[in-house]
Design a protein around this motif. Structure first.
Motif, mmCIF file in Angstrom:
data_model
loop_
_atom_site.group_PDB
_atom_site.id
_atom_site.type_symbol
_atom_site.label_atom_id
_atom_site.label_comp_id
_atom_site.label_asym_id
_atom_site.label_seq_id
_atom_site.Cartn_x
_atom_site.Cartn_y
_atom_site.Cartn_z
ATOM 1 N N LEU A 63 0.835 -1.195 0.000
ATOM 2 C CA LEU A 63 0.000 0.000 0.000
ATOM 3 C C LEU A 63 0.872 1.248 0.000
ATOM 4 O O LEU A 63 1.750 1.391 0.850
ATOM 5 C CB LEU A 63 -0.905 0.009 1.240
ATOM 6 N N GLY A 64 0.606 2.150 -0.953
ATOM 7 C CA GLY A 64 1.279 3.433 -0.913
ATOM 8 C C GLY A 64 1.910 3.845 -2.223
ATOM 9 O O GLY A 64 1.888 3.108 -3.211
ATOM 10 N N ALA A 65 2.480 5.061 -2.240
ATOM 11 C CA ALA A 65 3.122 5.666 -3.410
ATOM 12 C C ALA A 65 2.093 5.925 -4.516
ATOM 13 O O ALA A 65 0.881 5.793 -4.307
ATOM 14 C CB ALA A 65 4.275 4.798 -3.913
ATOM 15 N N THR A 66 2.570 6.271 -5.695
ATOM 16 C CA THR A 66 1.669 6.481 -6.835
ATOM 17 C C THR A 66 1.284 5.130 -7.413
ATOM 18 O O THR A 66 1.921 4.107 -7.136
ATOM 19 C CB THR A 66 2.354 7.308 -7.924
ATOM 20 N N ASN A 67 0.268 5.133 -8.247
ATOM 21 C CA ASN A 67 -0.163 3.878 -8.872
ATOM 22 C C ASN A 67 0.949 3.279 -9.718
ATOM 23 O O ASN A 67 1.164 2.058 -9.732
ATOM 24 C CB ASN A 67 -1.408 4.124 -9.724
ATOM 25 N N GLU A 68 1.690 4.139 -10.423
ATOM 26 C CA GLU A 68 2.794 3.659 -11.257
ATOM 27 C C GLU A 68 3.875 2.998 -10.407
ATOM 28 O O GLU A 68 4.374 1.915 -10.741
ATOM 29 C CB GLU A 68 3.400 4.825 -12.043
ATOM 30 N N VAL A 69 4.234 3.641 -9.299
ATOM 31 C CA VAL A 69 5.312 3.120 -8.448
ATOM 32 C C VAL A 69 4.902 1.828 -7.752
ATOM 33 O O VAL A 69 5.671 0.859 -7.710
ATOM 34 C CB VAL A 69 5.755 4.178 -7.413
ATOM 35 N N VAL A 70 3.704 1.781 -7.186
ATOM 36 C CA VAL A 70 3.292 0.565 -6.472
ATOM 37 C C VAL A 70 3.106 -0.594 -7.453
ATOM 38 O O VAL A 70 3.372 -1.751 -7.116
ATOM 39 C CB VAL A 70 2.017 0.800 -5.635
ATOM 40 N N THR A 71 2.688 -0.299 -8.678
ATOM 41 C CA THR A 71 2.562 -1.345 -9.695
ATOM 42 C C THR A 71 3.934 -1.903 -10.067
ATOM 43 O O THR A 71 4.129 -3.123 -10.146
ATOM 44 C CB THR A 71 1.867 -0.808 -10.956
ATOM 45 N N LYS A 72 4.903 -1.013 -10.276
ATOM 46 C CA LYS A 72 6.261 -1.455 -10.598
ATOM 47 C C LYS A 72 6.879 -2.219 -9.431
ATOM 48 O O LYS A 72 7.600 -3.207 -9.635
ATOM 49 C CB LYS A 72 7.137 -0.246 -10.958
ATOM 50 N N VAL A 89 1.784 -5.159 10.442
ATOM 51 C CA VAL A 89 1.763 -3.937 9.633
ATOM 52 C C VAL A 89 3.077 -3.202 9.825
ATOM 53 O O VAL A 89 3.522 -2.990 10.949
ATOM 54 C CB VAL A 89 0.607 -2.998 10.020
ATOM 55 N N MET A 90 3.665 -2.794 8.718
ATOM 56 C CA MET A 90 4.928 -2.068 8.768
ATOM 57 C C MET A 90 4.876 -0.858 7.855
ATOM 58 O O MET A 90 4.527 -0.960 6.683
ATOM 59 C CB MET A 90 6.082 -2.987 8.327
ATOM 60 N N GLY A 91 5.243 0.293 8.384
ATOM 61 C CA GLY A 91 5.405 1.484 7.568
ATOM 62 C C GLY A 91 6.771 1.456 6.917
ATOM 63 O O GLY A 91 7.785 1.285 7.604
ATOM 64 N N VAL A 92 6.830 1.600 5.596
ATOM 65 C CA VAL A 92 8.108 1.481 4.887
ATOM 66 C C VAL A 92 8.506 2.761 4.156
ATOM 67 O O VAL A 92 9.460 2.764 3.368
ATOM 68 C CB VAL A 92 8.090 0.300 3.892
ATOM 69 N N GLY A 93 7.822 3.871 4.413
ATOM 70 C CA GLY A 93 8.242 5.156 3.877
ATOM 71 C C GLY A 93 8.443 5.161 2.380
ATOM 72 O O GLY A 93 7.569 4.802 1.604
ATOM 73 N N GLY A 94 9.671 5.533 1.945
ATOM 74 C CA GLY A 94 9.975 5.634 0.525
ATOM 75 C C GLY A 94 10.528 4.366 -0.093
ATOM 76 O O GLY A 94 11.110 4.413 -1.193
ATOM 77 N N THR A 95 10.328 3.230 0.566
ATOM 78 C CA THR A 95 10.885 1.961 0.082
ATOM 79 C C THR A 95 10.406 1.606 -1.320
ATOM 80 O O THR A 95 11.182 1.117 -2.154
ATOM 81 C CB THR A 95 10.549 0.819 1.058
ATOM 82 N N PHE A 96 9.132 1.828 -1.611
ATOM 83 C CA PHE A 96 8.615 1.468 -2.935
ATOM 84 C C PHE A 96 9.330 2.271 -4.030
ATOM 85 O O PHE A 96 9.559 1.747 -5.129
ATOM 86 C CB PHE A 96 7.115 1.707 -3.025
ATOM 87 N N VAL A 142 3.162 -0.391 4.302
ATOM 88 C CA VAL A 142 2.557 0.908 4.010
ATOM 89 C C VAL A 142 3.640 1.921 3.642
ATOM 90 O O VAL A 142 4.414 2.362 4.496
ATOM 91 C CB VAL A 142 1.747 1.420 5.218
ATOM 92 N N ALA A 143 3.684 2.303 2.371
ATOM 93 C CA ALA A 143 4.694 3.239 1.870
ATOM 94 C C ALA A 143 4.083 4.631 1.718
ATOM 95 O O ALA A 143 3.808 5.090 0.604
ATOM 96 C CB ALA A 143 5.265 2.747 0.546
ATOM 97 N N ILE A 144 3.866 5.264 2.849
ATOM 98 C CA ILE A 144 3.304 6.609 2.893
ATOM 99 C C ILE A 144 4.205 7.434 3.806
ATOM 100 O O ILE A 144 4.828 6.912 4.725
ATOM 101 C CB ILE A 144 1.857 6.587 3.437
ATOM 102 N N THR A 145 4.287 8.727 3.560
ATOM 103 C CA THR A 145 5.173 9.574 4.350
ATOM 104 C C THR A 145 4.693 9.707 5.796
ATOM 105 O O THR A 145 3.507 9.537 6.091
ATOM 106 C CB THR A 145 5.270 10.987 3.735
ATOM 107 N N ASP A 151 -2.466 2.210 -4.432
ATOM 108 C CA ASP A 151 -1.653 3.416 -4.269
ATOM 109 C C ASP A 151 -2.009 4.128 -2.961
ATOM 110 O O ASP A 151 -2.929 3.717 -2.236
ATOM 111 C CB ASP A 151 -1.812 4.351 -5.476
ATOM 112 N N GLY A 152 -1.290 5.187 -2.679
ATOM 113 C CA GLY A 152 -1.470 5.874 -1.402
ATOM 114 C C GLY A 152 -2.452 7.024 -1.431
ATOM 115 O O GLY A 152 -2.501 7.820 -0.476
ATOM 116 N N TYR A 153 -3.257 7.123 -2.474
ATOM 117 C CA TYR A 153 -4.185 8.246 -2.606
ATOM 118 C C TYR A 153 -5.624 7.767 -2.407
ATOM 119 O O TYR A 153 -6.415 7.692 -3.352
ATOM 120 C CB TYR A 153 -3.993 8.910 -3.972
ATOM 121 N N PHE A 154 -5.925 7.450 -1.167
ATOM 122 C CA PHE A 154 -7.221 6.856 -0.834
ATOM 123 C C PHE A 154 -7.926 7.609 0.295
ATOM 124 O O PHE A 154 -8.916 7.121 0.838
ATOM 125 C CB PHE A 154 -7.009 5.402 -0.380
ATOM 126 N N TRP A 155 -7.447 8.802 0.602
ATOM 127 C CA TRP A 155 -7.868 9.470 1.830
ATOM 128 C C TRP A 155 -9.329 9.900 1.822
ATOM 129 O O TRP A 155 -9.908 10.147 2.887
ATOM 130 C CB TRP A 155 -6.958 10.666 2.104
#
Length: 244
Positions: free
Chosen positions: A107-116, A182-189, A159-162, A135-139
């Motif tokens: 979960l997270g980042a843009t659709n392009e990044v999370v897909t890749k 559950v783990m927050g992974v920041g900019g890992t994606f 979860v790759a969200i800031t 992606d991370g745009y579900f707010w």
């Protein structure tokens, strides 16, 4: 794992191997774990952001991500063997999940990044079951996203969200996600997808990853790191020499 208090932040003193072993055992026991990593910026922000501090404090595993925190903790007399970088732990847990047939959700980042990212980790770990990704745009509809994760059958959620959004999201919804970890992974994606390059190993070990980020994105990063690194140094000196 041994837990210490460092600049008002709890953190666990553990190696990478000890962390993976601990998480795997808890998964076998069916015990929910909320994981977070702390770095210099997060510790500085926790001093003034009570919601972020509460979200971090609520976590079951708090690893040190960043040599700045390792050096700082050692400076204050704590015996820290190594850092457990979030991106490296992410890969170790994917490897473990592939071996144990634990489904994961990204979960997270843009659709392009999370897909890749999904495509890349599926290539790296062919036996890994990816229960889903988003992606991370579900707010505007968090409940629908939480339902999607719960119904996916995933046992681990990354979860790759800031910060502090990811910590607060995890803390808010943990009881309804239906996962065991559950783990927050920041900019890992961004790293896995090839959008951002990691610093060379020698810079990582010397605590200069932040400088590498500045070199990559000077306009956006120089002020952030100048402010947070300066505040972190002040907190360390204050704790070392002024706190009784």
């Amino acid at each position: 794992m041994k837990r210490i208090d460092f600049l008002k932040s709890p953190m666990d003193i553990a190696t990478m191997a000890e962390t993976v072993y601990f998480i795997e055992n808890k998964l076998d026991e069916g015990q929910f774990l909320q994981h977070v990593v702390v770095n210099v910026a997060k510790i500085v922000n926790m001093q003034k952001d009570s919601v972020l501090a509460a979200s971090v404090n609520a976590c079951d595993v708090i690893n040190i991500d960043g040599m700045g925190v390792v050096f700082g903790a050692r400076f204050l007399g704590h015996d820290v063997p190594e850092r457990v970088a979030g991106v490296d732990l992410f890969h170790e847990l994917l490897k473990m999940s592939a071996n144990r047939d634990f489904p994961v959700f990204l979960l997270g980042a843009t659709n392009e990044v999370v897909t890749k990212t999904t495509e890349k980790v599926q290539t790296l770990y062919p036996n890994l079951t990816i229960a889903g990704f988003n992606d991370g745009y579900f707010w505007d509809n968090e409940e629908a996203l939480v339902k999607k994760i719960r119904e996916s059958g995933a046992r681990l959620l990354f979860v790759a969200i800031t910060s502090p959004k990811k910590e607060n999201f995890i803390n808010k919804w943990q009881d309804k996600l239906g996962v065991d970890f559950v783990m927050g992974v920041g900019g890992t994606f961004d790293v896995v997808a090839g959008k951002v390059k990691r610093a060379p190993n020698w810079m990582q070990n010397a605590g200069l990853e932040w400088f590498y980020r500045v070199l990559q994105e000077p306009g956006r990063m120089w002020k952030r790191y100048l402010v947070t690194n300066s505040q972190f140094a002040y907190l360390l000196l204050k704790e070392k020499f002024l706190t009784k």
